[in-house]
Design a protein around this motif. Structure first.
Motif, PDB file in Angstrom:
ATOM      1  N   LYS A 223       0.818  -1.204   0.000  1.00  0.00           N
ATOM      2  CA  LYS A 223       0.000   0.000   0.000  1.00  0.00           C
ATOM      3  C   LYS A 223       0.859   1.265   0.000  1.00  0.00           C
ATOM      4  CE  LYS A 223      -3.442  -2.846   0.401  1.00  0.00           C
ATOM      5  NZ  LYS A 223      -2.684  -4.107   0.429  1.00  0.00           N
ATOM      6  N   ASP A 224       1.902   1.295   0.834  1.00  0.00           N
ATOM      7  CA  ASP A 224       2.753   2.481   0.920  1.00  0.00           C
ATOM      8  C   ASP A 224       3.490   2.747  -0.396  1.00  0.00           C
ATOM      9  OD1 ASP A 224       2.023   2.576   3.542  1.00  0.00           O
ATOM     10  OD2 ASP A 224       3.935   1.875   4.330  1.00  0.00           O
ATOM     11  N   MET A 225       4.031   1.684  -0.992  1.00  0.00           N
ATOM     12  CA  MET A 225       4.937   1.825  -2.124  1.00  0.00           C
ATOM     13  C   MET A 225       4.410   1.200  -3.419  1.00  0.00           C
ATOM     14  SD  MET A 225       7.620   3.354  -0.711  1.00  0.00           S
ATOM     15  CE  MET A 225       8.996   3.032  -1.807  1.00  0.00           C
ATOM     16  N   GLY A 226       3.291   0.507  -3.350  1.00  0.00           N
ATOM     17  CA  GLY A 226       2.780  -0.170  -4.536  1.00  0.00           C
ATOM     18  C   GLY A 226       3.574  -1.401  -4.907  1.00  0.00           C
ATOM     19  N   PHE A 227       4.254  -2.008  -3.926  1.00  0.00           N
ATOM     20  CA  PHE A 227       5.125  -3.161  -4.191  1.00  0.00           C
ATOM     21  C   PHE A 227       4.371  -4.486  -4.032  1.00  0.00           C
ATOM     22  CE2 PHE A 227       9.453  -1.034  -3.012  1.00  0.00           C
ATOM     23  CZ  PHE A 227       9.315  -0.205  -4.108  1.00  0.00           C
ATOM     24  N   THR A 228       3.153  -4.543  -4.544  1.00  0.00           N
ATOM     25  CA  THR A 228       2.342  -5.743  -4.368  1.00  0.00           C
ATOM     26  C   THR A 228       3.047  -6.985  -4.910  1.00  0.00           C
ATOM     27  OG1 THR A 228       0.396  -4.338  -4.651  1.00  0.00           O
ATOM     28  CG2 THR A 228       0.056  -6.712  -4.753  1.00  0.00           C
ATOM     29  N   GLY A 229       3.658  -6.867  -6.068  1.00  0.00           N
ATOM     30  CA  GLY A 229       4.311  -8.017  -6.690  1.00  0.00           C
ATOM     31  C   GLY A 229       5.561  -8.481  -5.973  1.00  0.00           C
ATOM     32  N   LEU A 230       6.170  -7.615  -5.173  1.00  0.00           N
ATOM     33  CA  LEU A 230       7.369  -8.000  -4.435  1.00  0.00           C
ATOM     34  C   LEU A 230       7.035  -8.708  -3.119  1.00  0.00           C
ATOM     35  CD1 LEU A 230       9.593  -4.829  -5.021  1.00  0.00           C
ATOM     36  CD2 LEU A 230       9.627  -7.009  -6.232  1.00  0.00           C
ATOM     37  N   GLN A 231       5.781  -8.656  -2.702  1.00  0.00           N
ATOM     38  CA  GLN A 231       5.281  -9.442  -1.580  1.00  0.00           C
ATOM     39  C   GLN A 231       6.134  -9.305  -0.316  1.00  0.00           C
ATOM     40  OE1 GLN A 231       2.278 -11.779  -1.399  1.00  0.00           O
ATOM     41  NE2 GLN A 231       1.947 -10.022  -2.713  1.00  0.00           N
ATOM     42  N   ALA A 232       6.257  -8.065   0.154  1.00  0.00           N
ATOM     43  CA  ALA A 232       7.040  -7.801   1.359  1.00  0.00           C
ATOM     44  C   ALA A 232       6.110  -7.507   2.524  1.00  0.00           C
ATOM     45  CB  ALA A 232       7.987  -6.627   1.129  1.00  0.00           C
ATOM     46  N   GLY A 233       5.772  -8.549   3.288  1.00  0.00           N
ATOM     47  CA  GLY A 233       4.966  -8.376   4.486  1.00  0.00           C
ATOM     48  C   GLY A 233       5.854  -8.381   5.714  1.00  0.00           C
ATOM     49  N   ILE A 234       5.427  -7.676   6.743  1.00  0.00           N
ATOM     50  CA  ILE A 234       6.247  -7.505   7.936  1.00  0.00           C
ATOM     51  C   ILE A 234       5.440  -7.839   9.184  1.00  0.00           C
ATOM     52  CG2 ILE A 234       7.504  -5.839   9.384  1.00  0.00           C
ATOM     53  CD1 ILE A 234       6.991  -4.895   5.816  1.00  0.00           C
ATOM     54  N   ILE A 235       6.024  -8.655  10.034  1.00  0.00           N
ATOM     55  CA  ILE A 235       5.525  -8.828  11.405  1.00  0.00           C
ATOM     56  C   ILE A 235       6.530  -8.142  12.321  1.00  0.00           C
ATOM     57  CG2 ILE A 235       5.048 -10.455  13.269  1.00  0.00           C
ATOM     58  CD1 ILE A 235       4.353 -12.518  11.116  1.00  0.00           C
ATOM     59  N   TYR A 236       6.039  -7.241  13.141  1.00  0.00           N
ATOM     60  CA  TYR A 236       6.885  -6.617  14.159  1.00  0.00           C
ATOM     61  C   TYR A 236       6.230  -6.889  15.501  1.00  0.00           C
ATOM     62  CZ  TYR A 236       9.946  -3.400  16.606  1.00  0.00           C
ATOM     63  OH  TYR A 236      10.886  -2.868  17.460  1.00  0.00           O
ATOM     64  N   SER A 237       6.927  -7.615  16.355  1.00  0.00           N
ATOM     65  CA  SER A 237       6.354  -7.976  17.651  1.00  0.00           C
ATOM     66  C   SER A 237       7.310  -7.621  18.779  1.00  0.00           C
ATOM     67  CB  SER A 237       6.039  -9.471  17.703  1.00  0.00           C
ATOM     68  OG  SER A 237       5.540  -9.830  18.974  1.00  0.00           O
ATOM     69  N   TYR A 238       6.723  -7.215  19.912  1.00  0.00           N
ATOM     70  CA  TYR A 238       7.504  -6.947  21.111  1.00  0.00           C
ATOM     71  C   TYR A 238       7.706  -8.215  21.936  1.00  0.00           C
ATOM     72  CZ  TYR A 238       6.537  -2.106  19.877  1.00  0.00           C
ATOM     73  OH  TYR A 238       6.461  -0.920  19.198  1.00  0.00           O
ATOM     74  N   SER A 239       7.146  -9.321  21.455  1.00  0.00           N
ATOM     75  CA  SER A 239       7.245 -10.609  22.144  1.00  0.00           C
ATOM     76  C   SER A 239       8.355 -11.451  21.535  1.00  0.00           C
ATOM     77  CB  SER A 239       5.916 -11.357  22.047  1.00  0.00           C
ATOM     78  OG  SER A 239       6.071 -12.716  22.410  1.00  0.00           O
ATOM     79  N   ASP A 240       9.345 -11.825  22.343  1.00  0.00           N
ATOM     80  CA  ASP A 240      10.419 -12.697  21.851  1.00  0.00           C
ATOM     81  C   ASP A 240       9.868 -14.041  21.390  1.00  0.00           C
ATOM     82  OD1 ASP A 240      12.304 -10.760  22.457  1.00  0.00           O
ATOM     83  OD2 ASP A 240      12.764 -11.599  24.442  1.00  0.00           O
ATOM     84  N   VAL A 241       8.872 -14.541  22.102  1.00  0.00           N
ATOM     85  CA  VAL A 241       8.293 -15.841  21.762  1.00  0.00           C
ATOM     86  C   VAL A 241       7.642 -15.796  20.382  1.00  0.00           C
ATOM     87  CG1 VAL A 241       6.561 -17.565  22.401  1.00  0.00           C
ATOM     88  CG2 VAL A 241       7.950 -16.484  24.171  1.00  0.00           C
ATOM     89  N   LEU A 242       6.857 -14.740  20.126  1.00  0.00           N
ATOM     90  CA  LEU A 242       6.201 -14.644  18.826  1.00  0.00           C
ATOM     91  C   LEU A 242       7.210 -14.436  17.706  1.00  0.00           C
ATOM     92  CD1 LEU A 242       3.633 -14.583  17.143  1.00  0.00           C
ATOM     93  CD2 LEU A 242       3.572 -12.123  17.465  1.00  0.00           C
TER      94      LEU A 242
END
Length: 322
Positions: A223-242
């Motif tokens: 959405k930010d950059m229009g990089f749909t085809g590059l498939q860059a998803g991000i999980i950012y978690s404050y949990s070490d376990v996750l």
């Protein structure tokens, strides 16, 4: 129109690539990196990629917060990120609370694939679908009365499809509620860039005393950059376990090494970042900023309805650049 992605930035991205031809293993300047990219099997992904992504996430939030690259898990798109979080946090037939109206894709990759129940929190169009605490509390109590085990709240901010942006006070109240009830707060921030009045949950956790193991962020560049085809998803978690669990799951949907090289290069390009998102916030004189940015902002305003009848057109689908 491809309205779910920002198609207004590609001229700038192309200029960035011309300035940094070594980012591509297909170009003569970058061919020396072909072997390393071809044999890459590191689930932690390239350090350049994680570092650039962490910096980018901070920049689009006005540098009000910092993100730790070691807490970033990269996966094949935001859909894959939600699916992994679902597998890590929620057992089949357990539930997540979701404010209405919500992105219908959640049903496909959370309910159908993971087995998560989605319990709607009914939001009112007269309130521009903004989540109210009384509605959240009512939905949670109703789920308990129906013997539904609620494991968390899935919050999209800014909202898709309504475009509603939650203010800081509301976010603090929501975070306090999820903490008090020992349930997870998953914040989908995929439409966050380019919104001057946007407040991130990351800003709230820096201010308040919360159990950070219960707070997680999903982001992407589609959405930010229009990089749909590059498939860059991000999980950012404050949990070490996750983070550790999600990194293992990411084996099934890694971002290709070449995409990592390209995206890392683009996000590390300071000139591009200033022109794309931050020009109006950095004190750069207007005459030295691209006129195209102002034209895009004007075009964006034409596609947004501020009527009082609850109609919002494309507000959550286009990202203006300054």
């Amino acid at each position: 129109m491809g309205a779910t992605g920002n198609h207004l930035c590609f001229d700038l991205v192309e200029e960035s690539q011309k300035r940094n031809p070594g980012a591509s293993i297909c170009a003569p300047e970058g061919v020396g990196g072909f072997k390393d990219a071809a044999i890459l099997q590191d689930y932690h992904v390239l350090p350049q990629f994680r570092n650039a992504m962490a910096k980018f996430m901070g920049k689009v939030r006005g540098d009000r917060v910092r993100f730790d690259p070691d807490r970033i898990v990269m996966v094949g798109g935001a859909a894959g990120a939600h699916e992994i979080i679902g597998f890590c946090l929620v057992d089949p037939d357990e539930a997540l609370l979701v404010p209405t109206s919500y992105y219908p894709g959640y049903y496909h990759y959370l309910s159908r694939r993971v087995g998560v129940k989605l319990v709607p929190i009914e939001c009112d169009s007269a309130n521009n679908f903004k989540l109210r605490m009384e509605d959240l509390e009512a939905a949670y109590e109703m789920a308990k009365q129906n013997n539904i085990q609620v494991k968390g709240l899935l919050l999209t901010n800014p909202s898709n499809p309504s475009g509603t942006i939650l203010d800081g006070d509301t976010l603090r109240s929501i975070a306090a509620f999820t903490n008090e009830n020992n349930i997870h707060l998953i914040c989908d921030d995929v439409y966050s860039a380019g919104k001057p009045d946007y407040v991130s949950i990351a800003e709230i956790v820096d201010e308040d005393r919360l159990n950070l193991d219960l707070i997680h962020i999903v982001h992407s560049l589609s959405k930010d950059m229009g990089f749909t085809g590059l498939q860059a998803g991000i999980i950012y978690s404050y949990s070490d376990v996750l983070v550790n669990c999600a990194r293992k799951f990411s084996f099934f949907g890694l971002v290709p090494a070449q995409a990592q090289h390209v995206i890392g290069s683009v996000l590390s390009d300071e000139e591009l970042m200033v022109e794309l998102f931050l020009g109006a916030k950095t004190g750069i004189p207007a005459e030295k900023r691209r006129s195209g940015g102002r034209n895009v902002k004007r075009f964006f305003s034409l596609l947004v309805s501020d009527k009082n009848d609850g109609t919002v057109l494309f507000k959550s689908c286009l990202v203006s650049r300054y």
